[in-house]
Design an enzyme around this catalytic site. Structure first.
Site: not given
Lengths: 103, 491
Positions: B417-419, B458
């Protein structure tokens, strides 16, 4: 050796070890961050030796004996578990190298 | 001539050298495994040396030299029993644990080390108190180190247990509030207070002079809990690494109070290299250590990215069925798979590899894009994919693969997700702003395999889900990919 010299030597050791610790891993690729953390984790398993010493010296004070015993057990878990976990992680890096070379 | 002492001292020297060379090797991909083995050999030297010292008469020799009475009972049986018990539990757990749970395992083992250091400090403090109340002079450095070892060891122990709980999902959410921050500062001051109190203890306090130290341990517990609670699961690797170096320092401190150079050297080595490693990890995430520890990802984004969760502007995500997805994947030229923590937690790495193999067999060019901090530890994905026997040449780093997304037909995001969050590129208010990301949004089609639209660790929303090129394939990574594999087989 006087008491002050002994203390001073201990501080020398500490200082040099700080520098060596910083220098020795100055460059480390990202994929090795986790195994390296795990490997250093295993090395501080040496705390088990401290536990052995306090246990040996606890004499007939039962409370101190059991605290020392607990320290030995925890330290041994850290030490043995740490090396085994690290080896398992690194084993995987190893197996893929021949696979890559073989193709 | 005190032979056992000399012998063990030489063995400690050898072990220190082996630790240093081992660490050096551990930071080199080709030699890493040998590095770990060298360190293990070094440890064997140290343990044997210690046994020789205690059982071979070295300990009593040293005591006699210091004017102390020799020990009648060195509790030899308990020592051996303790080592065997800890070794069996530790090694079996380490052998049994699944690759996906490695981060938790390291946290737990680190906690053990910290706990051991705290216990040793407790015993040492009691010894110092006994000496003080008897009016004997105490070594100020050793005494100070004992309190340091107590505080830091306790911090490592409880902090690692908290990290373990967070990583194993017992306690996933980051909890932050102004009150909690205030409380942390108060407790921090209390830690300093109890250190001073313990330092001034005369040995005549309650519980044999140990009351200040017990209070100190309790306050350190509170502090570590307050410290780790506000940090999100995504940052746990950094926290574990930091606690790892803390344990190193705590071990060095016990080395000072026990006058044991082997502990000072090894503990300090770990403390220093662990600190550097922590900073390197932060750098890989493009964050500063203070930002990780005090800003608390999850506190900022509640204000900025909470729109979707609170039902803000209606954004719609498209869903795709397994059959349609299979058809899409089989009829394109290139697929880039982006694994993330979702794949790790669902243990989907094997079935993912199966999918990759099937597609490769159908002539699709399959690549795996590994973000340096995907998963919960840097390098986590490399370990998992290697475990699943994904061919090494299909794995690509961020720098290698990012230029390829533009030409890629399908970017398949499995539990990451965040990456891949494009907000990292432009949104200065985003907590992940500036983090290098995988350019999945540049692919012609984006498939996101995810349990729900909930934000990742996050705690921030990801616009990529609402991109018109994106199809969501909902489900637990393992179940979803298994379904997809079945569908691909029927193509």
């Amino acid at each position: 050796m006087t008491e002050a010299t002994v203390i001073l030597y201990a501080i020398y050791i500490f200082m040099l070890a700080v520098f060596v610790g910083f220098e020795v891993i100055s460059k480390v690729p990202v994929q090795l961050h986790t195994p390296l953390m795990s490997g250093t984790n295993a090395i501080h398993g040496i705390v088990m030796l401290g536990g052995m010493l306090v246990l040996a010296e606890s004499g007939n004070n039962a409370l101190l004996t059991w605290l020392g015993f607990a320290a030995v057990v925890l330290g041994a878990m850290n030490l043995f578990g740490g090396f085994v976990v690290t080896d398992r992680m690194l084993e995987m890096f190893k197996t893929k190298k021949p696979a890559a070379g073989g193709k | 001539m005190d032979f056992p002492k000399l012998l063990s001292d030489i063995a400690y020297l050898v072990s220190a050298i082996l630790f240093i060379v081992g660490l050096k090797f551990l930071s080199n991909p080709k030699k890493a495994r040998n590095g770990n083995q060298l360190a293990a050999i070094g440890m064997t030297f140290a343990v044997v040396a210690s046994l020789v010292f205690i059982f071979g008469g070295g300990l009593n020799g040293a005591r006699t030299a210091e004017g102390l009475p020799p020990l009648a009972d060195t509790h030899g049986l308990l020592i051996i029993l303790g080592i065997v018990l800890g070794a069996v539990v530790g090694a079996v757990a380490a052998r049994k644990v699944a690759m996906t749970e490695m981060p938790q395992m390291v946290a737990l083992l680190n906690g053990c080390g910290g706990g051991a250091a705290a216990l040793i400090s407790t015993v040492e403090f009691a010894t110092f108190m006994a000496a003080k109340s008897a009016g004997k002079p105490v070594d100020p450095l050793g005494f100070g180190a004992t309190m340091f070892g107590g505080v830091i060891g306790s911090l490592s122990f409880w902090g690692s247990l908290m990290a373990f709980a967070k990583l194993s999902g017992v306690m996933e959410k980051a909890i932050t509030s102004a009150f909690q921050k205030f409380l942390t500062v108060v407790v921090f001051l209390a830690v300093i207070g109890t250190v001073v109190w313990s330092g001034m203890a005369t040995g005549h306090e309650a519980m044999g002079g140990n009351l200040p130290f017990y209070t100190l341990l309790g306050v350190a517990l509170l502090f570590s809990v307050l410290m780790v609670i506000p940090i999100g699961g995504a940052d746990m690797p950094v926290v574990i690494s930091l606690l790892n170096s803390c344990t190193g320092l705590a071990v060095a401190a016990t080395g000072f109070s026990l006058r044991q150079p082997a502990l000072i050297i090894s503990g300090t080595l770990v403390g220093a290299s662990g600190t550097l490693l922590t900073l390197l990890m932060c750098k890989a995430m493009n964050r500063s250590i203070t930002n990780v520890l005090f800003a608390g990802v999850g506190s900022g984004p509640v204000a900025t990215g909470g729109g979707a969760a609170t039902g803000g502007p209606a954004k719609s995500a498209r869903e795709i069925s397994a059959d349609d997805l299979a058809m899409l994947c089989c009829n394109v030229q290139s697929v880039i798979i982006i694994p993330g923590y979702g794949m790790a937690v669902a243990q989907a790495q094997h079935v993912t590899r199966e999918l990759g193999d099937l597609l490769t067999a159908k002539g699709v060019d399959v690549k795996y894009a590994v973000h340096p901090v995907a998963g919960r530890m840097p390098g986590h994905m490399n370990v998992l994919l290697a475990e699943a026997n994904v061919p090494y040449e299909q794995l690509y780093d961020l720098e290698q693969i990012n230029s390829e997304f533009e030409r890629c037909d399908v970017a398949m995001v499995i539990g990451a997700n965040d990456v891949i969050n494009p907000a990292a590129r432009y949104d200065k208010t985003s907590p992940i702003y500036g983090m290098p990301i995988l350019d999945a949004d540049k692919a012609r089609n984006i498939i996101v395999v995810k349990r729900s639209l909930k934000p990742g660790f996050a705690g921030i929303d990801n616009e990529i889900y609402y991109d018109p090129k994106t199809y969501m394939f909902f489900g637990d990574a393992k179940a979803a990919i298994t379904k997809l594999v079945e569908a691909v087989k029927q193509q």
